[in-house]
Design an enzyme around this catalytic site. Structure first.
Site, PDB file in Angstrom:
ATOM      1  N   HIS A 189       0.769  -1.250  -0.001  1.00 34.19           N
ATOM      2  CA  HIS A 189       0.100   0.095  -0.024  1.00 34.19           C
ATOM      3  C   HIS A 189       0.855   1.177   0.026  1.00 34.19           C
ATOM      4  O   HIS A 189       0.733   2.106  -1.024  1.00 34.19           O
ATOM      5  CB  HIS A 189      -1.030   0.108   1.256  1.00 34.19           C
ATOM      6  CG  HIS A 189      -1.718   1.247   1.019  1.00 34.19           C
ATOM      7  ND1 HIS A 189      -2.922   1.534  -0.164  1.00 34.19           N
ATOM      8  CD2 HIS A 189      -1.973   2.523   1.560  1.00 34.19           C
ATOM      9  CE1 HIS A 189      -3.281   2.653  -0.231  1.00 34.19           C
ATOM     10  NE2 HIS A 189      -2.747   3.428   0.877  1.00 34.19           N
ATOM     11  N   HIS A 242      -9.346   0.362 -11.802  1.00 29.18           N
ATOM     12  CA  HIS A 242      -8.946   1.383 -10.778  1.00 29.18           C
ATOM     13  C   HIS A 242      -7.252   1.803 -10.776  1.00 29.18           C
ATOM     14  O   HIS A 242      -7.108   3.044 -10.940  1.00 29.18           O
ATOM     15  CB  HIS A 242      -9.380   0.721  -9.537  1.00 29.18           C
ATOM     16  CG  HIS A 242      -8.683   1.595  -8.374  1.00 29.18           C
ATOM     17  ND1 HIS A 242      -8.843   2.675  -7.869  1.00 29.18           N
ATOM     18  CD2 HIS A 242      -7.554   1.246  -7.576  1.00 29.18           C
ATOM     19  CE1 HIS A 242      -8.179   3.339  -7.065  1.00 29.18           C
ATOM     20  NE2 HIS A 242      -7.471   2.420  -6.713  1.00 29.18           N
ATOM     21  N   PHE A 243      -6.523   0.794 -10.679  1.00 29.57           N
ATOM     22  CA  PHE A 243      -5.239   1.277 -10.813  1.00 29.57           C
ATOM     23  C   PHE A 243      -4.588   1.697 -12.258  1.00 29.57           C
ATOM     24  O   PHE A 243      -3.534   2.277 -12.327  1.00 29.57           O
ATOM     25  CB  PHE A 243      -4.327   0.386 -10.040  1.00 29.57           C
ATOM     26  CG  PHE A 243      -4.085  -1.082 -10.665  1.00 29.57           C
ATOM     27  CD1 PHE A 243      -3.401  -1.205 -11.727  1.00 29.57           C
ATOM     28  CD2 PHE A 243      -4.679  -2.057  -9.914  1.00 29.57           C
ATOM     29  CE1 PHE A 243      -3.258  -2.465 -12.371  1.00 29.57           C
ATOM     30  CE2 PHE A 243      -4.605  -3.236 -10.309  1.00 29.57           C
ATOM     31  CZ  PHE A 243      -3.952  -3.623 -11.676  1.00 29.57           C
ATOM     32  N   HIS A 244      -5.495   1.424 -13.191  1.00 25.32           N
ATOM     33  CA  HIS A 244      -4.916   2.078 -14.647  1.00 25.32           C
ATOM     34  C   HIS A 244      -5.364   3.550 -14.565  1.00 25.32           C
ATOM     35  O   HIS A 244      -4.809   4.306 -15.380  1.00 25.32           O
ATOM     36  CB  HIS A 244      -5.679   1.139 -15.852  1.00 25.32           C
ATOM     37  CG  HIS A 244      -4.526   0.036 -15.945  1.00 25.32           C
ATOM     38  ND1 HIS A 244      -4.937  -1.062 -15.452  1.00 25.32           N
ATOM     39  CD2 HIS A 244      -3.552   0.077 -16.678  1.00 25.32           C
ATOM     40  CE1 HIS A 244      -3.902  -2.061 -15.900  1.00 25.32           C
ATOM     41  NE2 HIS A 244      -3.110  -1.202 -16.798  1.00 25.32           N
ATOM     42  N   ARG A 272     -10.112 -10.706 -12.759  1.00 21.32           N
ATOM     43  CA  ARG A 272      -8.758 -10.086 -13.262  1.00 21.32           C
ATOM     44  C   ARG A 272      -7.806 -11.254 -13.471  1.00 21.32           C
ATOM     45  O   ARG A 272      -8.113 -12.251 -12.825  1.00 21.32           O
ATOM     46  CB  ARG A 272      -8.037  -9.032 -12.309  1.00 21.32           C
ATOM     47  CG  ARG A 272      -7.514  -9.557 -10.972  1.00 21.32           C
ATOM     48  CD  ARG A 272      -7.057  -8.620 -10.097  1.00 21.32           C
ATOM     49  NE  ARG A 272      -5.710  -8.021 -10.187  1.00 21.32           N
ATOM     50  CZ  ARG A 272      -4.941  -7.454  -9.380  1.00 21.32           C
ATOM     51  NH1 ARG A 272      -5.462  -7.222  -8.398  1.00 21.32           N
ATOM     52  NH2 ARG A 272      -3.925  -7.228  -9.567  1.00 21.32           N
ATOM     53  N   ARG A 273      -6.525 -11.281 -13.844  1.00 17.28           N
ATOM     54  CA  ARG A 273      -5.646 -11.963 -14.080  1.00 17.28           C
ATOM     55  C   ARG A 273      -6.099 -13.436 -14.663  1.00 17.28           C
ATOM     56  O   ARG A 273      -5.859 -14.520 -14.143  1.00 17.28           O
ATOM     57  CB  ARG A 273      -4.946 -12.257 -12.699  1.00 17.28           C
ATOM     58  CG  ARG A 273      -4.236 -11.147 -12.003  1.00 17.28           C
ATOM     59  CD  ARG A 273      -3.566 -11.518 -10.807  1.00 17.28           C
ATOM     60  NE  ARG A 273      -2.610 -10.398 -10.559  1.00 17.28           N
ATOM     61  CZ  ARG A 273      -1.798 -10.385  -9.686  1.00 17.28           C
ATOM     62  NH1 ARG A 273      -2.090 -11.326  -8.333  1.00 17.28           N
ATOM     63  NH2 ARG A 273      -0.880  -9.751  -9.246  1.00 17.28           N
ATOM     64  N   TYR A 276       1.506   5.066  -2.583  1.00 22.50           N
ATOM     65  CA  TYR A 276       2.066   6.577  -2.138  1.00 22.50           C
ATOM     66  C   TYR A 276       3.285   6.901  -2.444  1.00 22.50           C
ATOM     67  O   TYR A 276       3.506   8.163  -2.773  1.00 22.50           O
ATOM     68  CB  TYR A 276       1.564   6.847  -0.735  1.00 22.50           C
ATOM     69  CG  TYR A 276       0.173   7.145  -0.543  1.00 22.50           C
ATOM     70  CD1 TYR A 276      -0.393   8.193  -0.795  1.00 22.50           C
ATOM     71  CD2 TYR A 276      -0.806   5.968  -0.561  1.00 22.50           C
ATOM     72  CE1 TYR A 276      -1.720   8.624  -0.852  1.00 22.50           C
ATOM     73  CE2 TYR A 276      -2.306   6.558  -0.315  1.00 22.50           C
ATOM     74  CZ  TYR A 276      -2.537   7.502  -0.826  1.00 22.50           C
ATOM     75  OH  TYR A 276      -3.788   7.896  -0.700  1.00 22.50           O
TER      76      TYR A 276
HETATM   77  C1  HEM Z   1      -0.365   0.408 -23.160  1.00 22.87           C
HETATM   78  C2  HEM Z   1      -0.857   0.669 -22.046  1.00 22.87           C
HETATM   79  C3  HEM Z   1      -1.356  -0.328 -21.053  1.00 22.87           C
HETATM   80  C4  HEM Z   1      -2.230  -1.326 -21.334  1.00 22.87           C
HETATM   81  C5  HEM Z   1      -2.659  -1.808 -22.731  1.00 22.87           C
HETATM   82  C6  HEM Z   1      -2.271  -2.094 -20.417  1.00 22.87           C
HETATM   83  C7  HEM Z   1      -3.119  -3.125 -20.079  1.00 22.87           C
HETATM   84  C8  HEM Z   1      -3.262  -4.155 -19.253  1.00 22.87           C
HETATM   85  C9  HEM Z   1      -4.019  -5.268 -18.861  1.00 22.87           C
HETATM   86  C10 HEM Z   1      -4.931  -5.777 -19.762  1.00 22.87           C
HETATM   87  C11 HEM Z   1      -3.849  -5.803 -17.476  1.00 22.87           C
HETATM   88  C12 HEM Z   1      -4.684  -6.761 -16.728  1.00 22.87           C
HETATM   89  C13 HEM Z   1      -4.674  -8.073 -17.240  1.00 22.87           C
HETATM   90  C14 HEM Z   1      -5.145  -9.217 -16.442  1.00 22.87           C
HETATM   91  O1  HEM Z   1      -5.610  -8.940 -15.080  1.00 22.87           O
HETATM   92  O2  HEM Z   1      -5.484 -10.395 -16.832  1.00 22.87           O
HETATM   93  C15 HEM Z   1      -2.908  -4.791 -16.862  1.00 22.87           C
HETATM   94  C16 HEM Z   1      -2.513  -5.062 -15.663  1.00 22.87           C
HETATM   95  C17 HEM Z   1      -1.548  -4.359 -14.977  1.00 22.87           C
HETATM   96  N1  HEM Z   1      -1.049  -2.989 -15.369  1.00 22.87           N
HETATM   97 FE1  HEM Z   1      -1.393  -2.298 -17.328  1.00 22.87          FE
HETATM   98  N2  HEM Z   1      -1.778  -1.547 -19.277  1.00 22.87           N
HETATM   99  C18 HEM Z   1      -1.230  -0.496 -19.760  1.00 22.87           C
HETATM  100  C19 HEM Z   1      -0.281   0.457 -19.050  1.00 22.87           C
HETATM  101  C20 HEM Z   1      -0.032   0.465 -17.733  1.00 22.87           C
HETATM  102  C21 HEM Z   1       0.753   1.279 -17.138  1.00 22.87           C
HETATM  103  C22 HEM Z   1       1.290   2.550 -17.645  1.00 22.87           C
HETATM  104  C23 HEM Z   1       1.006   0.777 -15.814  1.00 22.87           C
HETATM  105  C24 HEM Z   1       1.786   1.491 -14.433  1.00 22.87           C
HETATM  106  C25 HEM Z   1       2.395   2.439 -14.400  1.00 22.87           C
HETATM  107  C26 HEM Z   1       0.313  -0.582 -15.553  1.00 22.87           C
HETATM  108  C27 HEM Z   1       0.318  -1.166 -14.486  1.00 22.87           C
HETATM  109  C28 HEM Z   1      -0.223  -2.552 -14.390  1.00 22.87           C
HETATM  110  C29 HEM Z   1      -0.141  -3.214 -13.377  1.00 22.87           C
HETATM  111  C30 HEM Z   1       0.638  -3.216 -12.045  1.00 22.87           C
HETATM  112  C31 HEM Z   1      -0.771  -4.676 -13.720  1.00 22.87           C
HETATM  113  C32 HEM Z   1      -1.428  -5.495 -12.754  1.00 22.87           C
HETATM  114  C33 HEM Z   1      -0.541  -7.042 -13.107  1.00 22.87           C
HETATM  115  C34 HEM Z   1      -0.981  -7.986 -12.188  1.00 22.87           C
HETATM  116  O3  HEM Z   1      -2.247  -8.276 -11.882  1.00 22.87           O
HETATM  117  O4  HEM Z   1      -0.204  -9.006 -11.773  1.00 22.87           O
HETATM  118  N3  HEM Z   1      -0.174  -0.710 -16.835  1.00 22.87           N
HETATM  119  N4  HEM Z   1      -2.647  -3.853 -17.848  1.00 22.87           N
HETATM  120 CU   LIG Z   2      -3.802  -0.057  -0.860  1.00 30.34          CU
END
Ligand code: HEM
Ligand SMILES: [Cu+2]
Length: 546
Positions: A220, A371-373, A436-437, A224
């Site tokens: 968490h 949310h985190f996107h 998710r995932r 921040y």
């Molecule tokens: C081209 C831009 C992006 C696309 C298309 C994208 C797409 C995705 C998708 C589809 C997932 C979820 C997959 C799933 O749960 O099955 C994901 C997870 C995630 N994304 Fe992105 N994302 C983008 C940019 C970013 C950026 C800029 C960040 C952070 C600065 C970010 C951080 C994360 C994180 C931390 C997860 C979680 C991974 C997990 O659950 O283990 N993403 N993203």
């Molecule tokens: Cu938190």
């Protein structure tokens, strides 16, 4: 005070920023492919697994892009506001950089070799190669070395300027690194004492509940650690860009102190559905979680006050006339401003996630990913882009041209547009129950799962737009670093409003704040952690499910 960052110090910042943007590019490729896989558009070639890709995406963007950009930016901010770095701080800056870079390379190679497909949260009992954890350890240790370099510079300034309040930017940088150091103790303990011995086979079993608790003790405050540098831009840089003043130095410092105090003893809000933690302790930590609403609203108030005062200074009339006076055509303002704006729905989503009953509905669904996107991948990322437009040319002795400024505005609009589709679809389909995932599946053509498909397609459309925006950003970064015309680009630092109250010196009493932080952490964690160890679940061997 020196207006330009010393060239030697600037190289530390630039090296960090370079790694950050390489990570952004690689992570974006993974992200784009994920959206295509999930919507059934493509199947991954060459035996690449969906979870391998997702691990790379989470690590490269959530951990590497953010940490490297932040430490580079903070180094530049400290050098800009306290003067050229001491020899010690400069050396620590480089040592920290190399430790983090070597650690990142080891971790990334392990992911690419498919030896660490454990996602960026590396939950036990999934077990990666020990080298994955060793790489992560080097990243954390490297970040500590970087932090110590910043503390040394700050302490040197304080010694030379007894009785004076430190420059606001350097105070904020120190607060951010204090938060990071306290937070990373949790992840260091679990990696060194649980994951490494277990993955080498020195012990057979791991206490999963304890490892997840230590992870979220870190996880968490990690968010921040992403946000506070964006707030530094919002509080101090933006006022200068819009021709206004920092609303109040004391308010800004107090907000940062409150973020340090209330973002650590709250990890249980990620473990609401974790059996094995007494609900009383979850309740206590969630009450503490909601305390961050106070500094968040203080921040919103101060920022809008700055906007309004600046607009009125320029002759704005009526209740909202100041809005039109903001420099909408200046990407150094526009990109971070869109980040701020999107933080409003993003923060509302966070309140939903952290509320016990609502969490039952959204837990582990794509709502969370949506949310985190918005938070890290938009509010924070757009602010970091907003910083890059002036920071990179400032450090390379070049200028932000009006053409690149325009391209930056297009980049920002594309990002917001792409994210509207991707994150909007994620939020909605999450409420409809999509987990998710997960890779592509229709769960045997079940009607509920089939109803998710149009949203998954919308995610892919949004993802494709975002990918184009990232390509544009990478072009802009390369242009600003190597091709932009030589010249001087300002490092904007706002002055404090003359009418603001003087800053009370107790705000810089770090012994006091670290002491209160320690007390809150001990209160929130001691009893439940002792319980987890004394009444430990049986422990688990490692699993390799990929
Ligand atoms: C081209 C831009 C992006 C696309 C298309 C994208 C797409 C995705 C998708 C589809 C997932 C979820 C997959 C799933 O749960 O099955 C994901 C997870 C995630 N994304 Fe992105 N994302 C983008 C940019 C970013 C950026 C800029 C960040 C952070 C600065 C970010 C951080 C994360 C994180 C931390 C997860 C979680 C991974 C997990 O659950 O283990 N993403 N993203
Ligand atoms: Cu938190």
């Amino acid at each position: 005070m020196n207006e330009a960052v010393n060239r030697k110090d600037g190289k530390i910042a630039l090296s960090h920023i370079a790694v950050a943007f390489v990570a952004l590019f690689l992570g974006a490729i993974a992200g784009l492919l994920q959206t295509f896989v999930r919507s059934g558009e493509i199947e991954l070639p060459a035996g690449i697994g969906y979870y391998q890709l997702l691990t790379a995406h989470g690590v490269l963007l959530g951990l590497v892009f953010t940490t490297f950009f932040i430490i580079g930016f903070l180094y530049s901010a400290i050098s800009r506001t306290t003067g050229t770095l001491t020899n010690f701080s400069n050396k620590s800056g480089w040592l920290g950089f190399w430790l983090k870079t070597i650690g990142t390379s080891i971790t990334t190679v392990m992911i690419l070799l498919n030896k660490a497909t454990v996602l960026y949260t590396f939950y036990a009992p999934l077990q990666a190669s020990p080298w994955f954890y060793i790489g992560l350890t080097l990243v954390v240790v490297g970040s500590w070395v970087s932090g110590i370099g910043m503390f040394h510079q700050y302490a040197t300034w304080k010694k030379a300027n007894k009785g004076k309040a430190s420059p606001l930017m350097s105070f904020m940088a120190v607060a951010t690194m204090v938060l990071w150091l306290i937070a990373t103790i949790g992840v260091a303990v679990t990696v060194l004492f649980q994951f490494i011995p277990w993955s080498f086979g020195w012990v057979d079993k791991i206490n999963i509940l304890l490892s997840r608790t230590l992870f979220w003790y870190f996880g968490h405050p990690l968010v921040y650690f992403w946000l506070l540098p964006a707030y530094m831009c919002w509080y101090v840089v933006i006022p200068k860009i819009i021709g206004g003043k920092v609303f109040s130095d004391a308010l800004a410092r107090l907000a940062f102190v409150l973020f340090v105090l209330f973002s650590i003893p709250v990890g249980f809000h990620h473990q609401i559905l974790e059996s094995g933690i007494d609900p009383v302790w979850k309740f206590i930590q969630i009450v503490l979680t909601f305390m961050v609403i106070i500094p968040s609203l203080m921040t919103a108030f101060a920022l809008f006050a700055t906007f309004e005062l600046a607009g009125r200074e320029k002759g704005a009339k009526g209740l909202f006339g100041w809005f039109k006076k903001l420099p909408w055509g200046d990407v150094r303002f526009f990109a971070p401003f869109m980040g701020m704006l999107i933080f409003i729905p993003a923060g509302a989503g966070g309140i939903i996630n952290a509320s016990n009953q609502l969490n039952q509905v959204v837990h582990n669904t794509l709502f969370v990913t949506g949310h985190f996107h918005l938070t890290v991948a938009t509010s924070v990322a757009l602010t970091f882009f907003g910083i890059s437009y002036w920071l990179i040319p400032h450090l390379t002795g070049r200028t932000l041209t009006s053409k690149i400024n325009k391209l930056g505005i297009i980049q920002t609009v594309l990002w917001c547009f792409g994210m509207f589709f991707m994150s909007g679809a994620m939020h909605t389909v999450g409420l409809l129950g999509a987990p998710r995932r997960t890779a592509f599946t229709t769960y045997g053509d079940h009607s509920v799962a089939l109803s998710w498909m149009p949203y998954q397609t919308a995610m892919a459309v949004g993802g494709a737009i975002l990918f184009v925006a990232i390509l544009l950003m990478i072009y802009i970064v390369i242009y600003l670093a190597f091709w932009a015309p030589k010249g001087y680009e300002e490092y904007p630092i706002g002055e404090v409003n003359e009418q603001a109250e003087a800053t009370p010196l107790f705000l810089e009493n770090w012994k006091l704040w670290i002491g209160i932080s320690a007390i809150l952490i001990i209160l929130a964690y001691t009893v439940p952690v002792i319980d987890m160890i004394q009444n430990a679940p049986p422990g688990s061997p490692g699993f390799k499910l990929w």
